[in-house]
Design a protein around this motif. Structure first.
Motif, short mmCIF file in Angstrom:
data_model
loop_
_atom_site.label_atom_id
_atom_site.label_comp_id
_atom_site.label_asym_id
_atom_site.label_seq_id
_atom_site.Cartn_x
_atom_site.Cartn_y
_atom_site.Cartn_z
N TRP A 28 0.85 -1.18 0.00
CA TRP A 28 0.00 0.00 0.00
C TRP A 28 0.89 1.23 0.00
CZ3 TRP A 28 -0.67 -4.14 3.25
CH2 TRP A 28 -1.89 -4.82 3.21
N LEU A 29 0.66 2.15 -0.93
CA LEU A 29 1.40 3.42 -0.92
C LEU A 29 0.46 4.53 -0.50
CD1 LEU A 29 3.53 3.27 -4.20
CD2 LEU A 29 4.08 2.42 -1.90
N SER A 30 0.92 5.35 0.43
CA SER A 30 0.17 6.53 0.84
C SER A 30 0.08 7.48 -0.34
CB SER A 30 0.89 7.24 1.99
OG SER A 30 0.93 6.41 3.12
N GLY A 31 -0.78 8.47 -0.23
CA GLY A 31 -0.90 9.46 -1.29
C GLY A 31 0.42 10.16 -1.54
N GLN A 32 0.84 10.19 -2.79
CA GLN A 32 2.11 10.81 -3.17
C GLN A 32 1.83 12.10 -3.94
OE1 GLN A 32 5.13 9.44 -2.15
NE2 GLN A 32 3.64 8.23 -1.00
N VAL A 33 2.61 13.13 -3.64
CA VAL A 33 2.53 14.42 -4.34
C VAL A 33 3.94 14.89 -4.65
CG1 VAL A 33 0.36 15.06 -3.18
CG2 VAL A 33 2.53 15.84 -2.24
N ASP A 34 4.04 15.78 -5.61
CA ASP A 34 5.32 16.44 -5.90
C ASP A 34 5.05 17.93 -6.02
OD1 ASP A 34 7.77 17.37 -6.65
OD2 ASP A 34 7.93 16.20 -8.48
N VAL A 35 5.37 18.66 -4.97
CA VAL A 35 5.15 20.11 -4.99
C VAL A 35 6.46 20.87 -5.23
CG1 VAL A 35 3.04 20.06 -3.62
CG2 VAL A 35 5.25 20.22 -2.46
N SER A 36 7.50 20.14 -5.65
CA SER A 36 8.78 20.78 -5.95
C SER A 36 8.77 21.43 -7.33
CB SER A 36 9.93 19.77 -5.86
OG SER A 36 9.86 18.83 -6.92
N VAL A 37 7.73 21.14 -8.10
CA VAL A 37 7.60 21.69 -9.46
C VAL A 37 6.21 22.29 -9.62
CG1 VAL A 37 9.29 20.11 -10.50
CG2 VAL A 37 6.90 19.42 -10.34
N PRO A 106 -2.68 18.36 -0.12
CA PRO A 106 -1.58 18.77 0.76
C PRO A 106 -0.51 19.58 0.03
CG PRO A 106 -2.10 16.45 1.08
CD PRO A 106 -2.88 16.92 -0.11
N GLY A 107 -0.03 20.63 0.68
CA GLY A 107 1.06 21.44 0.15
C GLY A 107 0.72 22.21 -1.11
#
Length: 124
Positions: A28-37, A106-107
């Motif tokens: 199971w993977l938690s929700g992933q985000v990329d706010v570096s871009v 998030p973020g």
């Protein structure tokens, strides 16, 4: 007895949770985000790269995915995300998937991706 193991590729998290958990061959993977871009294309590619890293840390790949949930800050991003997601899957059998437009992520992320996989089921 099966043990719960943490999956972590070293990325930052926004709270008290594990980036991923595995029990036997279930992942199971938690929700992933990329706010570096910025922008939906860059965030989608960055988020999928995080998913790849976590799956690799669990000795798995996107070929083993069985369920994916995509959360979008704007459901209008759906066609763009589908195009990038399809390229990312390549020849892998597409997993079951749901996509939702949500009010906030998030973020300030534009996309969040949650995954479930079974190690080795994709044949790769």
């Amino acid at each position: 007895m099966a043990r719960k193991l943490k999956i972590d590729a070293g990325g930052a998290v926004f709270g008290p949770y594990s980036p991923g958990i595995s029990v036997k061959d279930h992942i199971w993977l938690s929700g992933q985000v990329d706010v570096s871009v910025e922008g939906i294309e860059a965030q989608t590619r960055g988020t999928l790269a995080k998913v790849d890293s976590l799956l690799a840390a669990a000795n798995s790949s996107n070929a083993d995915l069985v369920k994916v949930t995509v959360l979008l800050a704007d459901i209008g991003f759906y066609p763009t995300v589908n195009e990038i997601y399809s390229e990312w899957l390549g020849d892998a059998m597409p997993p079951a998937r749901a996509a939702y437009g949500v009010a906030d992520l998030p973020g300030g992320a534009l996309i969040e991706i949650v995954c479930e996989a079974f190690r080795g089921c994709g044949g790769a």
